[in-house]
Enzyme design. Structure first.
Site, PDB file in Angstrom:
ATOM      1  N   GLU A   1       0.842  -1.189   0.000  1.00 24.35           N
ATOM      2  CA  GLU A   1       0.000   0.000   0.000  1.00 24.35           C
ATOM      3  C   GLU A   1       0.882   1.245   0.000  1.00 24.35           C
ATOM      4  OE1 GLU A   1      -4.143  -1.110   2.271  1.00 24.35           O
ATOM      5  OE2 GLU A   1      -2.568  -0.178   3.446  1.00 24.35           O
ATOM      6  N   CYS A   2       0.654   2.139  -0.945  1.00 23.03           N
ATOM      7  CA  CYS A   2       1.335   3.433  -1.010  1.00 23.03           C
ATOM      8  C   CYS A   2       2.859   3.244  -0.938  1.00 23.03           C
ATOM      9  CB  CYS A   2       0.812   4.371   0.068  1.00 23.03           C
ATOM     10  SG  CYS A   2       1.153   6.121  -0.274  1.00 23.03           S
ATOM     11  N   GLY A   3       3.492   3.556   0.199  1.00 21.89           N
ATOM     12  CA  GLY A   3       4.935   3.361   0.296  1.00 21.89           C
ATOM     13  C   GLY A   3       5.340   1.933   0.035  1.00 21.89           C
TER      14      GLY A   3
ATOM     15  N   MET B   1       5.252   1.428  -3.688  1.00 21.48           N
ATOM     16  CA  MET B   1       6.425   2.017  -4.339  1.00 21.48           C
ATOM     17  C   MET B   1       7.671   1.154  -4.122  1.00 21.48           C
ATOM     18  SD  MET B   1       5.950   6.126  -3.775  1.00 21.48           S
ATOM     19  CE  MET B   1       5.206   6.143  -2.154  1.00 21.48           C
TER      20      MET B   1
ATOM     21  N   THR C   1      -1.364  -0.921  -4.339  1.00 20.49           N
ATOM     22  CA  THR C   1      -2.247   0.230  -4.535  1.00 20.49           C
ATOM     23  C   THR C   1      -1.606   1.468  -3.931  1.00 20.49           C
ATOM     24  OG1 THR C   1      -3.399  -0.024  -2.411  1.00 20.49           O
ATOM     25  CG2 THR C   1      -4.265  -1.270  -4.281  1.00 20.49           C
TER      26      THR C   1
END
Length: 443
Positions: free
Chosen positions: A328-330, A333, A433
């Site tokens: 999720e998010c970080g 990435m 995501t």
């Protein structure tokens, strides 16, 4: 249900968290068992709440959660009885999105109305005198289903200033429950994304103790507790979504820490075991786990270190060959090919997606998200609709993998942060995501 109240304000930055933490610490020192809660999508405040109250805090979200889920989270039981529920609002009392979600627009007022909890307003009186009462009166009369029980004045400069402000409140008959002087000195620090995590705050115990002493000295604790109330009636039963696996390897350290407490509680309630590991300490996922979850956080601040931690990198890569991995998010990435940091330097990441992101030119991406899954992810099948929240400053340079979902903002407009999915040759599945999951959507 235990009586409760909401700490709210006309806007952000008025002192809600200051009062909330001081009130929790002061009541705890009195021996009052307080259940803290937080309105809206926030990862930081619940950790501070838990430190102040000695009891875990969870989020209540009127846009993402159904009334049944909100009521169930408010009524949840842990190891000891609760005397009082105190809920910290977010932004301004009535601030939310334009199009309602599961329960409302996401405003703190929606939670107060649903649960029958009176509101105590924090009024930042700096630069004001009697006008502060006019602001409070407008808030008190804006919605008939929301009750404002009183106010706590913040940033009072002098006895003369206090007398003038109090005169305004006497004229409208709204009780003043406390007065915090401007020189109290209990501001929380700020940092990357405007956020600082509880575990990163030096001398946290001293700060909370000081806040509790200030609030106990300058507020009428008995009167504040006397404002609490609860909603009569019943809510539909609520059954949380199943956990993403029975043994969940969860990345957990300063680089990966943003996961909602209510999700982990639901996972445990569903019989799952959570197996934390630290990427910054070069740890790999537990080999006995059946799913790996990388939450959001600050991987961009630790990108060079993460890139060089080969046990972590190879451990997640090997895990992903045969079992599901979700970020999720970080965390999303970090699963990508590379992150460009704020100085423009690229750092190689796990390479499980082709995703390339950059912080070299910061741009805020913020808001609620609805995602209709085009492919399964851990815990949810294709076609399920999810509600979540996105908050980051990263720009997508490349997102070449198949999209995980069709993602829209609260107004229904599509956003480019679709997430990604990649199926590995040996049967593993990697998903990610930019939004943080809050709840499954029902409407």
């Amino acid at each position: 249900m235990t009586p409760g109240l909401v700490i709210a304000a006309a806007s952000s930055g008025t002192g809600k968290t200051t009062l909330m933490l001081g009130l929790l610490a002061a009541l705890r020192a009195r021996g009052v068992a307080v259940q803290p809660l937080k309105c809206g999508p926030d990862y930081i405040d619940p950790a501070f709440h838990a430190a102040a109250a000695g009891r875990s805090s969870v989020n209540l979200d009127a846009w993402a959660m159904t009334p049944a889920q909100i009521a169930a989270l408010a009524a949840r039981t842990t190891d000891f009885p609760v005397d009082l529920i105190v809920t910290e609002g977010s932004m301004g009392l009535f601030d939310g999105v334009a199009v309602p979600g599961e329960t409302g627009t996401g405003a703190s007022a929606d939670i107060a109305a649903l649960m029958g909890w009176p509101v105590i307003l924090v009024i930042d009186a700096s630069g004001q005198a009697q006008t502060a009462a006019a602001v409070a009166l407008g808030l008190a009369q804006f919605r008939a289903d929301v009750t404002v029980a009183g106010v706590v004045l913040n940033k009072i400069a002098s006895p003369r200033h206090e007398a003038l402000v109090r005169r305004g409140f006497e004229s409208i008959g709204l009780p003043v429950l406390g007065v915090l002087p401007r020189a109290a000195g209990i501001e929380l620090p700020s940092r990357h994304l405007g956020l600082v995590q509880a575990e990163e705050t030096g001398e946290l115990e001293r700060l909370l103790s000081h806040a509790g002493e200030i609030v106990a000295e300058h507020c009428d604790l008995d009167a504040i507790m006397g404002c609490a109330n609860t909603q009569e009636g019943s809510f539909a039963p609520y059954r949380p979504a199943p956990p993403p696996g029975q043994r969940i390897a969860l990345a957990r350290d300063a680089a990966f820490s943003f996961v909602y407490p209510h999700l982990m509680e639901a996972w445990r309630a569903g019989g799952a075991s959570i197996l934390p590991f630290s990427p910054l300490a070069d740890e790999a996922p537990d080999p006995s786990a059946d799913v790996c979850w990388l939450p959001g956080g600050y991987p961009e601040l630790h990108a060079g270190r993460l890139s060089g931690n080969r046990n972590f990198v190879e451990g997640v890569r090997n895990f992903a060959q045969t079992r599901p991995v979700h970020g999720e998010c970080g965390g999303y990435m970090a699963l990508g090919a590379g992150i460009v940091d704020a100085e423009g330097q690229r750092h190689e990441m796990l390479g499980l997606f082709g995703l390339e992101t950059s912080f070299a030119k910061r741009k805020m991406h913020l808001g609620y998200r609805r995602a209709d899954l085009m492919s399964p992810m851990p815990g949810f099948a294709t076609g399920h609709a999810l509600r979540g929240h996105e908050f980051h400053y990263a720009n997508i340079l490349s997102q070449p993998d198949a999209p995980l979902a069709r993602v829209v903002d609260p107004n229904g407009a599509e956003v480019p942060e679709t997430g990604s999915v990649r199926v590995m040759p040996e049967g593993g599945r990697v998903t990610g995501t930019f939004f943080h999951l809050i709840a499954e959507a029902t409407c």
